[in-house]
Design a protein around this motif. Sequence first.
Motif: not given
Length: 388
Positions: A79-84
């Motif tokens: 899960h990539l949540c609000s990843v920069i």
Amino acid sequence: MVRGRLNELPDELILTILSMLPTSLHLFSVNFSSDDESVASLLRICPYLEYLVLNQTRYGVHGDFPLLWFSLSSLKSLHLCSVIFSGNNSVTRLLESCPVLESLVINQTKCDYEMFEVVLPPRSCLSSLKTLHLLSVNFSGDESVAKLLESCKALEDLVIARTKDDNVWLFNVTVPTLKRLSINNAKGKRVDAPGFVINTPVLERLNIKDTVSNFLMFGYMPEVTTADIEVVCDQSENLIGSLTFIQHLSLCSPTSKTPYTSGTVFFFLERLELCTCSTRWANLLGSILSDAPRLQSIKLTSKCGAPFKRPMELWTEPTVVPECLLKHLEILEWREYDGTEQERKVAAYILANTTCLKMATFSTRCGDKCTELNKMFRVSEICQLVFE
């Protein structure tokens, strides 16, 4: 030295130690960089990690750092949540480290220097991916979406939530293996994007809410048995004509014409939920009654949550009593029944012609409407009227 000591331990103790290592990990607000070994070291001591969440995290790979900076060889869900992401191909490098990935959720994730794009070889981790969620992702263009989905050779479950700034003009969903598709395109108006092309020949379940697009094209989908469709575009014949094998249909459509070609028969349709927000919903109901000979249950409701009802067009009775009313329809549920002249005509027609009707439920705010309904002729001797 540590490895040598571990090898000297009894096998049972080694298995006990390994079983205590985490199989799931949630990293919140960390700097995940090839310049910093701390996070990579943490992941290396979790060889059996299967579930990883990166939340509000910065991930970057810079320079000529090796592609497999670390390996998540057992990871099945990411899960990539609000990843920069920062650095060249950093998204690709992360996914390359997950060779057996089965579930990928990308939520409001972006790149520092470019839009979201994944460049992977044909045989990659996405070849085993079965579930993909693309939630508020800004892509580099239409082609990047097509390439991403093309890499998912085993994809069965796809969820898409678009934003007005996603940089995609036409969202082409062409996935031969897809079984479940959910689309939410209800955030912000945009003039430049027509919408979706959906080509999923083995799809079984379709859920689409699109209050933005002015274009929808569905390919032939003979396996779809359940569909929930709420759209605003007037596509007439292109909307539900490909869903001829459907069993459960929930439909909200303002189209001014019947949204399928003349002669289409929904032979397997058993349950219908129809939104009453449009002016001609009743005549659309009449068409579906005539073209769904095995319909057993009808629910009429303002499912889209419209703030007010538009005045109904004049109700036109079917020229021949539909087969479903004579042989199969058993349940009628009508929410927000106002008892207008046209609504009364629809209710009276159904009650007077449905020979197998067991229960008719009306939700109304006016007590006198209940009295009117009670006085209507019911051809079914076993029909019960219920008022809410």
